[in-house]
Design an enzyme around this catalytic site. Structure first.
Site, short mmCIF file in Angstrom:
data_model
loop_
_atom_site.label_atom_id
_atom_site.label_comp_id
_atom_site.label_asym_id
_atom_site.label_seq_id
_atom_site.Cartn_x
_atom_site.Cartn_y
_atom_site.Cartn_z
N SER A 629 0.84 -1.19 0.00
CA SER A 629 0.00 0.00 0.00
C SER A 629 0.89 1.25 0.00
CB SER A 629 -0.95 -0.06 1.20
OG SER A 629 -2.04 0.78 1.03
N ASP A 714 -9.92 -3.19 -5.65
CA ASP A 714 -9.30 -2.39 -4.59
C ASP A 714 -9.81 -0.95 -4.63
OD1 ASP A 714 -7.65 -1.10 -2.79
OD2 ASP A 714 -5.83 -2.12 -3.46
N HIS A 749 -8.25 -4.67 -1.70
CA HIS A 749 -6.98 -4.26 -1.09
C HIS A 749 -6.37 -5.36 -0.23
CE1 HIS A 749 -4.20 -0.99 -0.36
NE2 HIS A 749 -4.24 -1.21 0.94
#
Length: 780
Positions: A629, A714, A749
């Site tokens: 991330s 995501d 995600h």
């Protein structure tokens, strides 16, 4: 709550970032507000196709496969077509030939074809080590006690717990009645089982619910105050948009129609009403609602609408269960409303006013609100209290301290537990409070909970407000996750649960250390280290995995992960670099790794890597790095800056197209994150961000071996960001090293949702690293 690209992964374990701390992400222990899909940048541009839509053409130098040492000729990787997309600002022209990969509908056939070809290519390259990957998966899974329960938590007349079953991916949510439920809770209480005990009652079986979906996650599981009803929030796509359902906790029959399009912020307001948060059309949590059971969602009452797109809403209940708190927050400012659950129809009351630069979090006990308050002056927070009837007059309970950060507080009927940070380590201090109704003039003394490991992680969890028992989770890099009950009167700690690790695990075989590194500007950077003392040579020849994050004031504390043992028991050393931009050493640690100081995050990480080599923990040829991330941004930045320093790079769902993304003000995530990264519509920030944004800095040079992952659904980091990064790397890089891109087409995600599916991903990542390092035995 505002949680940005807040997934942190420690050697495979996923955590959620909440209010500058981490929560373990395995079974759903907490929820988070969705972060938002990206849209195109509103800039002057022109588009023209420069190639056909075929992705099978030969472009980069042909790759060579490594099975157990030698390389063999292989088919060439996919080559994305180029469609010129010109962007100009401040007279600076950027050309993005892979902008076309962005498709909010996720239906573009060319885009999907390219992602599938990348996945097929990854499968092809890794096919030679599939047997070893399967062996790793079996090894990792073999350490897990598949049929197990969590530490039962006493709530009213019941013990609540989660249960896993042999071979099943998901948990069951269960409870048992407490026969002697009038007795005062004690750290020595145990849940009775067996034929003479009250029967186990399964309220919700996620395995049954998940049968209909490729992805399934429960983001909230809330029992009503009288324990007769349960409201739960489910996500069936990985896009973090939840549907809330209410069931009778005994008969399991549904009540009313589901509530749709919610975040997983959900609380009961009495026994017949729910309060929840919804998002606008671009997924910013902007409205909080009151829902009366038995009525339609369309008739729900909006309690507050946050119209400022720099702010998002969150919701939580007080430990006393007498108030709900609605907070509106940006990255620097947070103000709070209260809702009396006995009178929800009266609506919200302003508790802490909106003042720019003041961040407030509120708890309740008796006739007082307790307010944790941060400002520019009191950057590590102070704790004050005020009367419920006079919120403007406050009394300081814990003053601000420059060396100690107040992370959070937990209130009880007679006690206050303060979770703090000092010199990068967590601690818990417990204070006894005067009787409810008595004046609060300050806190005296305070006892600290002791911990045995040199580096460790502690996390708050639910406790019974009316008891003297504080429950917390503890682990270290060699101590499996453990749940303790701490008697705040006697100081006794009782271990209630420790994660079982099968396969002959012995914690004494592992060493954990903390080392400090001098950064380029003289700042000392802490690192947490673990290795198997029977295997690590510490002569520079050991393989090493270095993890980093360094954003959003998130503290990445040393945490145990069962699957990591498959690395440690093969001689790997695992290290966490606690770089600036995180919150480990207080608010200023964060401030010195954001805005126009963001590059400190990258140079800190590089300094850690160089120091590990100098200290003989590894060599360049054995150094692997990982980040997810916003940590993926770190990976992209450092691999552009120092590609010679690393052998393997793992970039999970990486935020790598930072400049283009942050130039789009139509997305709330972008506008709110101008307080994190800076606003590139201002020239100073534009050129600073351009100087490190990974996609903008890919050049014709040799790169290490790289694995990039993404999730098509995501909502935090759009799949197209890592997609563009890979496409540009394929175009520009001058080496024959591996570059693989794996995009999960049915996840978001957090990738796949099943517990064994996540272990398979760990095995795949480990197999990639060991393939590159030529550590796979011939039999694999």
């Amino acid at each position: 709550m505002i949680i940005k690209r807040g997934l942190v992964s420690l050697g495979g374990t996923h955590f959620l970032a909440t209010r500058s701390r981490l929560v373990h992400f395995g079974t759903p222990l907490s929820c988070l507000v969705p972060l938002l899909p990206r849209r195109r940048c509103i800039l002057r541009f022109s588009s023209s196709s420069s190639s056909s839509s075929s992705f099978s053409e030969t472009g980069a130098a042909s790759l060579r496969l490594r099975s157990s040492g030698d390389m063999a000729e292989s088919r060439s990787p996919p080559v994305a077509k180029k469609v010129e997309h010109v962007m100009e600002m401040f007279g600076d022209v950027r050309v993005d030939n892979y902008y076309w990969l962005r498709d909010d509908s996720r239906c573009n056939p060319d885009m999907l074809s390219y992602l599938r070809e990348e996945n097929d290519y990854t499968d092809y390259v890794m096919s030679g080590t599939k047997q070893f990957e399967n062996q790793l998966f079996a090894e990792i899974r073999g350490r897990i006690k598949e049929d197990d329960i969590s530490a039962p938590l006493r709530k009213g007349p019941y013990y609540y717990y989660k249960k896993t079953l042999q071979g099943k991916e998901y948990v069951q949510h269960c409870r048992r009645f407490i026969s002697d439920n009038k007795a005062e809770p004690s750290v020595y209480d145990t849940m009775l089982t067996g034929p003479d005990a009250p029967p186990e009652h399964v309220i919700l079986d996620e395995n049954i619910k998940a049968q209909e979906y490729d992805y399934y996650r429960i983001g909230a599981f809330k029992t009503s105050p009288d324990h007769k009803l349960v409201a739960y929030a489910e996500d069936t796509k990985g896009d973090e948009i939840y549907t809330v359902k209410v069931i009778d906790s005994e008969t399991l029959k549904p009540l009313g129609q589901p509530l749709k399009g919610l975040t997983c912020d959900l609380e009961w307001a009495g026994n017949d009403a729910l309060v929840y948060v919804t998002m606008d059309e671009i997924l910013r949590p902007d409205k909080v609602w009151l829902h009366k059971l038995g009525t339609e969602q369309c008739s729900d009452v909006c309690l507050y609408h946050e119209k400022d797109d720099m702010f998002s809403l969150d919701l939580h209940a007080s430990e006393s269960h007498k108030y709900l708190f609605v907070a509106s927050e940006s990255k620097t400012t947070r103000f709070v409303f209260s809702l009396d659950v006995s009178k929800p129809q009266d609506g919200l009351n302003v508790l802490t006013p909106r003042v720019d630069g003041i961040d407030s979090s509120v708890s309740h006990r008796g006739n007082h609100f307790f307010i944790q308050r941060r400002s520019t002056e009191f950057f590590n927070s102070e704790l004050v209290a005020c009367s419920v009837d006079d919120t403007l007059k406050t009394t300081v309970l814990l003053p601000h301290r420059e060396s100690v950060k107040i992370q959070e507080i937990q209130l009880f009927r007679d006690h206050l537990a303060v979770f703090e940070r000092e010199q990068g380590l967590q601690k818990i201090t417990v204070y006894r409070l005067p009787a409810e109704g008595q004046p609060l003039k300050g806190l005296q003394g305070g006892g600290s909970v002791s911990f045995v490991d040199p580096v460790y992680s502690i996390d708050s969890t639910d406790s019974e407000f009316s008891s003297s028992v504080l429950r917390f989770r503890y682990s270290s890099m060699k101590t499996p996750p453990s749940v303790y009950d701490y008697d705040m009167d006697s100081g006794a700690s009782v271990l209630k649960k420790i994660e079982t690790v099968l396969g002959g695990f012995d914690a004494s075989n592992y060493v954990t250390e903390r080392k400090w590194v001098i950064a380029s500007d003289g700042t000392q950077i802490p690192m947490s280290i673990v290795y198997n003392k029977k295997l690590a040579k510490l002569d520079g020849s050991d393989p090493l995995l270095l993890y980093g994050y360094g954003s959003y004031e998130i503290s990445v504390d040393p945490y145990f992960k069962t699957s990591r043992l498959s690395l440690l028991d093969r001689g790997f050393i695992f290290v966490i670099a606690h770089v600036r931009g995180g919150g480990e050493l207080g608010r200023q640690w964060y401030e010195n790794g954001k805005f126009l100081k963001k590059k400190n995050t990258f140079t800190d990480f590089i300094a850690c890597a160089e120091s590990l080599i100098e200290l003989k923990y590894c060599s360049k040829e054995k150094l692997c790095i990982e980040g997810r991330s916003a940590g993926g941004l770190l990976m992209g930045a450092v691999v552009n800056m120092r590609p010679d320093l690393f052998k393997v790079v793992i970039a999970g769902v990486p935020f790598v197209d930072a400049l283009t993304t942050m130039l789009d003000p139509t997305i709330p995530l972008t506008t709110s994150e101008w307080e994190e990264w800076g606003d590139p519509r201002k020239e100073e920030f534009y050129y600073y961000m351009k100087s490190y944004s990974p996609v903008d800095n890919v050049t014709a040079q040799n790169y290490p071996n790289i694995l990039v992952t993404a999730g098509l659904n995501d909502p935090r980091v759009m799949y197209s960001e890592p997609g563009k990064f890979v496409a540009k790397l394929r175009e520009m890089k001058t080496d024959n090293n591996l570059l693989l891109f794996k995009c999960e087409l049915g996840a978001g995600h957090f990738s796949k949702s099943g517990r064994f599916e996540k272990l398979q991903e760990d095995a795949f990542t480990f197999a990639f690293m060991m393939k590159v390092l030529d550590m796979i035995p011939a039999s694999g």
